[in-house]
Design a protein around this motif. Sequence first.
Motif, PDB file in Angstrom:
ATOM      1  N   ASP A 153       0.815  -1.211   0.000  1.00 23.17           N
ATOM      2  CA  ASP A 153       0.000   0.000   0.000  1.00 23.17           C
ATOM      3  C   ASP A 153       0.850   1.263   0.000  1.00 23.17           C
ATOM      4  OD1 ASP A 153      -2.372  -1.358  -0.154  1.00 23.17           O
ATOM      5  OD2 ASP A 153      -2.904  -1.122   1.946  1.00 23.17           O
ATOM      6  N   THR A 154       1.981   1.237   0.664  1.00 21.32           N
ATOM      7  CA  THR A 154       2.834   2.431   0.689  1.00 21.32           C
ATOM      8  C   THR A 154       3.260   2.814  -0.720  1.00 21.32           C
ATOM      9  OG1 THR A 154       3.654   1.783   2.871  1.00 21.32           O
ATOM     10  CG2 THR A 154       4.882   3.486   1.709  1.00 21.32           C
ATOM     11  N   VAL A 155       3.706   1.846  -1.496  1.00 19.60           N
ATOM     12  CA  VAL A 155       4.131   2.121  -2.869  1.00 19.60           C
ATOM     13  C   VAL A 155       2.957   2.586  -3.723  1.00 19.60           C
ATOM     14  CG1 VAL A 155       4.994   1.055  -4.992  1.00 19.60           C
ATOM     15  CG2 VAL A 155       6.115   0.588  -2.817  1.00 19.60           C
ATOM     16  N   LYS A 156       1.818   1.906  -3.617  1.00 16.90           N
ATOM     17  CA  LYS A 156       0.651   2.295  -4.415  1.00 16.90           C
ATOM     18  C   LYS A 156       0.209   3.719  -4.103  1.00 16.90           C
ATOM     19  CE  LYS A 156      -1.433  -2.280  -5.166  1.00 16.90           C
ATOM     20  NZ  LYS A 156      -1.335  -2.279  -6.632  1.00 16.90           N
ATOM     21  N   PHE A 157       0.081   4.044  -2.815  1.00 13.42           N
ATOM     22  CA  PHE A 157      -0.402   5.369  -2.441  1.00 13.42           C
ATOM     23  C   PHE A 157       0.624   6.457  -2.767  1.00 13.42           C
ATOM     24  CE2 PHE A 157      -2.975   3.071   1.077  1.00 13.42           C
ATOM     25  CZ  PHE A 157      -3.960   2.732   0.157  1.00 13.42           C
ATOM     26  N   ALA A 158       1.906   6.117  -2.663  1.00 12.10           N
ATOM     27  CA  ALA A 158       2.942   7.088  -3.053  1.00 12.10           C
ATOM     28  C   ALA A 158       2.849   7.383  -4.545  1.00 12.10           C
ATOM     29  CB  ALA A 158       4.326   6.568  -2.686  1.00 12.10           C
ATOM     30  N   ASP A 159       2.650   6.350  -5.355  1.00 17.40           N
ATOM     31  CA  ASP A 159       2.553   6.567  -6.794  1.00 17.40           C
ATOM     32  C   ASP A 159       1.245   7.243  -7.186  1.00 17.40           C
ATOM     33  OD1 ASP A 159       5.060   5.577  -7.246  1.00 17.40           O
ATOM     34  OD2 ASP A 159       4.416   3.634  -8.022  1.00 17.40           O
ATOM     35  N   MET A 160       0.222   7.132  -6.349  1.00 18.92           N
ATOM     36  CA  MET A 160      -0.999   7.907  -6.570  1.00 18.92           C
ATOM     37  C   MET A 160      -0.779   9.391  -6.280  1.00 18.92           C
ATOM     38  SD  MET A 160      -3.890   5.473  -4.806  1.00 18.92           S
ATOM     39  CE  MET A 160      -4.132   3.765  -5.292  1.00 18.92           C
ATOM     40  N   GLY A 161       0.278   9.704  -5.506  1.00 21.76           N
ATOM     41  CA  GLY A 161       0.611  11.099  -5.234  1.00 21.76           C
ATOM     42  C   GLY A 161       0.390  11.552  -3.812  1.00 21.76           C
ATOM     43  N   ALA A 162       0.233  10.629  -2.877  1.00 22.87           N
ATOM     44  CA  ALA A 162       0.016  11.024  -1.480  1.00 22.87           C
ATOM     45  C   ALA A 162       1.105  11.972  -1.000  1.00 22.87           C
ATOM     46  CB  ALA A 162      -0.024   9.795  -0.586  1.00 22.87           C
ATOM     47  N   ASP A 163       0.700  12.973  -0.215  1.00 18.80           N
ATOM     48  CA  ASP A 163       1.662  13.918   0.350  1.00 18.80           C
ATOM     49  C   ASP A 163       2.395  13.342   1.549  1.00 18.80           C
ATOM     50  OD1 ASP A 163       1.142  16.250  -1.325  1.00 18.80           O
ATOM     51  OD2 ASP A 163      -0.807  16.326  -0.346  1.00 18.80           O
ATOM     52  N   GLY A 164       1.775  12.356   2.202  1.00 19.62           N
ATOM     53  CA  GLY A 164       2.419  11.818   3.388  1.00 19.62           C
ATOM     54  C   GLY A 164       1.752  10.547   3.861  1.00 19.62           C
ATOM     55  N   PHE A 165       2.394   9.925   4.843  1.00 19.57           N
ATOM     56  CA  PHE A 165       1.901   8.683   5.428  1.00 19.57           C
ATOM     57  C   PHE A 165       1.954   8.763   6.943  1.00 19.57           C
ATOM     58  CE2 PHE A 165       3.613   7.441   1.289  1.00 19.57           C
ATOM     59  CZ  PHE A 165       2.501   6.807   0.750  1.00 19.57           C
ATOM     60  N   LEU A 166       0.991   8.100   7.565  1.00 21.11           N
ATOM     61  CA  LEU A 166       0.940   8.006   9.020  1.00 21.11           C
ATOM     62  C   LEU A 166       0.847   6.533   9.385  1.00 21.11           C
ATOM     63  CD1 LEU A 166       0.549   9.393  11.828  1.00 21.11           C
ATOM     64  CD2 LEU A 166      -1.909   9.317  11.372  1.00 21.11           C
ATOM     65  N   LEU A 167       1.783   6.073  10.219  1.00 18.69           N
ATOM     66  CA  LEU A 167       1.786   4.676  10.635  1.00 18.69           C
ATOM     67  C   LEU A 167       1.206   4.548  12.030  1.00 18.69           C
ATOM     68  CD1 LEU A 167       2.605   1.725  10.033  1.00 18.69           C
ATOM     69  CD2 LEU A 167       4.723   2.200  11.289  1.00 18.69           C
ATOM     70  N   PRO A 168       0.042   3.884  12.172  1.00 19.50           N
ATOM     71  CA  PRO A 168      -0.536   3.691  13.509  1.00 19.50           C
ATOM     72  C   PRO A 168       0.294   2.712  14.330  1.00 19.50           C
ATOM     73  CG  PRO A 168      -1.799   2.470  11.879  1.00 19.50           C
ATOM     74  CD  PRO A 168      -0.790   3.285  11.119  1.00 19.50           C
ATOM     75  N   MET A 169       0.131   2.798  15.647  1.00 17.48           N
ATOM     76  CA  MET A 169       0.766   1.859  16.573  1.00 17.48           C
ATOM     77  C   MET A 169       2.274   1.750  16.369  1.00 17.48           C
ATOM     78  SD  MET A 169      -1.622   0.696  18.571  1.00 17.48           S
ATOM     79  CE  MET A 169      -3.408   0.513  18.673  1.00 17.48           C
ATOM     80  N   THR A 170       2.921   2.884  16.138  1.00 18.17           N
ATOM     81  CA  THR A 170       4.376   2.866  15.985  1.00 18.17           C
ATOM     82  C   THR A 170       5.014   2.667  17.356  1.00 18.17           C
ATOM     83  OG1 THR A 170       4.226   4.406  14.111  1.00 18.17           O
ATOM     84  CG2 THR A 170       6.384   4.111  15.130  1.00 18.17           C
ATOM     85  N   ASP A 171       5.691   1.547  17.518  1.00 15.60           N
ATOM     86  CA  ASP A 171       6.287   1.205  18.807  1.00 15.60           C
ATOM     87  C   ASP A 171       7.789   1.448  18.869  1.00 15.60           C
ATOM     88  OD1 ASP A 171       3.989   0.417  20.142  1.00 15.60           O
ATOM     89  OD2 ASP A 171       4.160  -1.676  19.520  1.00 15.60           O
ATOM     90  N   CYS A 172       8.445   1.463  17.706  1.00 22.06           N
ATOM     91  CA  CYS A 172       9.902   1.573  17.718  1.00 22.06           C
ATOM     92  C   CYS A 172      10.401   2.133  16.395  1.00 22.06           C
ATOM     93  CB  CYS A 172      10.537   0.210  17.982  1.00 22.06           C
ATOM     94  SG  CYS A 172      10.212  -1.009  16.688  1.00 22.06           S
ATOM     95  N   ALA A 173      11.689   2.420  16.333  1.00 19.30           N
ATOM     96  CA  ALA A 173      12.298   3.003  15.144  1.00 19.30           C
ATOM     97  C   ALA A 173      12.157   2.080  13.933  1.00 19.30           C
ATOM     98  CB  ALA A 173      13.762   3.314  15.416  1.00 19.30           C
ATOM     99  N   ASP A 174      12.299   0.774  14.147  1.00 18.63           N
ATOM    100  CA  ASP A 174      12.212  -0.165  13.024  1.00 18.63           C
ATOM    101  C   ASP A 174      10.839  -0.133  12.365  1.00 18.63           C
ATOM    102  OD1 ASP A 174      14.819  -0.944  13.367  1.00 18.63           O
ATOM    103  OD2 ASP A 174      14.337  -2.821  14.416  1.00 18.63           O
ATOM    104  N   ASP A 175       9.780   0.066  13.157  1.00 18.35           N
ATOM    105  CA  ASP A 175       8.427   0.133  12.606  1.00 18.35           C
ATOM    106  C   ASP A 175       8.322   1.237  11.559  1.00 18.35           C
ATOM    107  OD1 ASP A 175       7.615  -1.895  14.294  1.00 18.35           O
ATOM    108  OD2 ASP A 175       6.562  -0.582  15.700  1.00 18.35           O
ATOM    109  N   ILE A 176       8.727   2.434  11.923  1.00 17.76           N
ATOM    110  CA  ILE A 176       8.564   3.585  11.029  1.00 17.76           C
ATOM    111  C   ILE A 176       9.630   3.594   9.939  1.00 17.76           C
ATOM    112  CG2 ILE A 176       9.958   5.270  12.340  1.00 17.76           C
ATOM    113  CD1 ILE A 176       6.488   5.882  10.685  1.00 17.76           C
TER     114      ILE A 176
END
Length: 243
Positions: free
Chosen positions: A67-90
């Motif tokens: 989904d990240t790649v698809k939405f980026a190629d659609m032109g999304a300005d940004g992304f928000l990752l829910p339940m980010t627990d650590c640096a590796d997640d984001i």
Amino acid sequence: MKRAGIMVSEIAFSNLPVLMKNAGLDFFILDCEHGGFDYAAVANFIMNARLCGLEIIVRLADNGRKDTVKFADMGADGFLLPMTDCADDIARVVRYAKYRPVGERGISTMRAHTFYNPPPINDYLPSANERVKVYAQIETACGVERAAEILSVNGVEGAFVGPNDLSADYGCLGNPAAAEILRAIERVQRAAEKAGKRAGIITGNENYLERASACGYSMFCKGSELNAISEYCKAVVKSLNVE
């Protein structure tokens, strides 16, 4: 500078970004975590938001590539990752949302993100990396504890506190002014300020909005299109004295 936004939760009305822009909002978060939007609806939201100049941040379901790649190629300005627990997640979102040398986003430029008019590639990739923002949603006790670590990741723009799930994790759900949440709001802001990143909050709770504003937050996502419709309908009923 404070920036105002709302969550778009369920209503797939593709011209909604134009309405919100004309109402004075600075951004909106399209909820692809809980919301049931299909790819066509997301693509329409993103294009209309970009055409009218309203920032659209897509809340992902997870930090996978698809989904990240698809939405980026659609032109999304940004992304928000829910339940980010650590640096590796984001860091995984950064990996798929940003081109090299920041990430490893696949290159396909005759797409909506270039408005189907790709500029010279060596000029475009750095500008695309600058435009696409990645945010962590801090909504667990673990995320609060590791806020500094999360915000230190290269390519992360900032963090949004999510008081609902954070309250559940702290065991204070139902308390509208929980000390644990107020402290977490302050802690995330300190981490963001130290890292030179943005701090935001997603809530309709006035106590938490007030604390976030007082300690220097810059992004405020209050309510959703569903809240707005519900509140307006209630106001109509009250104004017509038909309760």
